[in-house]
Design an enzyme around this catalytic site. Sequence first.
Site, PDB file in Angstrom:
ATOM      1  CD  GLU A  73      32.263  98.760  65.140  1.00 15.86           C
ATOM      2  OE1 GLU A  73      33.106  99.584  65.575  1.00 15.86           O
ATOM      3  OE2 GLU A  73      31.175  99.087  64.632  1.00 15.86           O
ATOM      4  CE  LYS A 108      36.436  64.408  47.245  1.00 17.02           C
ATOM      5  NZ  LYS A 108      37.277  65.095  48.246  1.00 17.02           N
ATOM      6  CB  THR A 168      37.934  63.212  51.533  1.00 14.20           C
ATOM      7  OG1 THR A 168      37.001  64.205  51.126  1.00 14.20           O
ATOM      8  CG2 THR A 168      38.736  62.717  50.344  1.00 14.20           C
TER       9      THR A 168
HETATM   10  C1  R5P Z   1      38.960  68.390  47.808  1.00 13.51           C
HETATM   11  O1  R5P Z   1      39.006  68.435  46.596  1.00 13.51           O
HETATM   12  C2  R5P Z   1      40.177  68.432  48.674  1.00 13.51           C
HETATM   13  O2  R5P Z   1      41.325  68.017  48.012  1.00 13.51           O
HETATM   14  C3  R5P Z   1      39.978  67.623  49.940  1.00 13.51           C
HETATM   15  O3  R5P Z   1      39.873  66.258  49.584  1.00 13.51           O
HETATM   16  C4  R5P Z   1      38.746  68.052  50.669  1.00 13.51           C
HETATM   17  O4  R5P Z   1      38.726  69.425  50.832  1.00 13.51           O
HETATM   18  C5  R5P Z   1      38.664  67.354  52.004  1.00 13.51           C
HETATM   19  O5  R5P Z   1      37.488  67.716  52.632  1.00 13.51           O
HETATM   20  P1  R5P Z   1      36.853  66.804  53.762  1.00 13.51           P
HETATM   21  O6  R5P Z   1      37.938  66.504  54.748  1.00 13.51           O
HETATM   22  O7  R5P Z   1      35.755  67.670  54.350  1.00 13.51           O
HETATM   23  O8  R5P Z   1      36.297  65.579  53.115  1.00 13.51           O
END
Ligand code: R5P
Length: 289
Positions: free
Chosen positions: A36, A190, A225
Amino acid sequence: MKIIACSNGKHLAKSIAKKLKKPYSELETKHFPDNELKVAIKTDVKKKRVVLVQSFHGSINDQLVEVLFAAYTAKDLGAKSIMLVAPYFPYLRQDKAFNKGESVSIEIVGKLIDRVFDEIAIIDPHLHREKGLNHIFKIRAHRLTANPLIADYIKKHVKNAVIIGPDWESYKWAEKTADIIGCESAIMEKKRYSARKVSVKLNKKIDLGKRNVVIVDDIISTGHTLLESAKLLRKIGAKKITAICVHAVFVEKAYEKLKKAKVDVISANTILHKSNKIDVVPLIVNVLG
Ligand code: R5P
């Protein structure tokens, strides 16, 4: 005005207080053996404008409870108004029930914040389906952007840049950055299959020949990404790749993976990280001053 740093907001709060020449203090936090939390405000806040600064990263749920406890406590102690400065605000990506039965987390968090805060400031909130912060909060919400700071960084440090937005949502953002710099931009399409699996393709033909590629994104979380984007850009001729993000979330060794892929990573300091090179404090000071 009293600037109070929550457990993860010290790096920003100290600098904000210094720039505004306002008193700085730290929220005292303690966890009991059963986990807590207890917080204590160690400065007189009676009739004061209280600014709580929290950088949500890591134990975000604890940090959320912490700011709520701190705000209610400040209210009990007679604060005139209470503002939350949360340069990176969590849960914004959970803005719909993607599957039946799921919570729309940001709506719930928004309601919790509304109950006790008078104002909130967030830098580059991840608003994809939501049109604006006033759809999430009823209180006064300041939406700040690090875009001009990023453009400025690129202008100073990257010659002959081409800006890439890694997904459709980043298109306006990447385009605006490229406009400020006066260079070309392109966008990735993407497809996200899961939290850790994405695929990307470019929206147009682009000659990367002797240019320095800069991928700009709001958040780097798992890094997938950016890793997929970098892989594709290398295939079509990119030599030097820099990735710039506002929020350096970097989970599951994302930073190390990007370094291994020879991507230079730069971030703003909404979350404290060794890649921080862009200071967002002037944006915050501007809204508080
Ligand atoms: C998504 O729409 C955001 O703009 C970023 O591209 C995303 O959150 C990146 O996430 P990650 O690094 O896990 O691919």
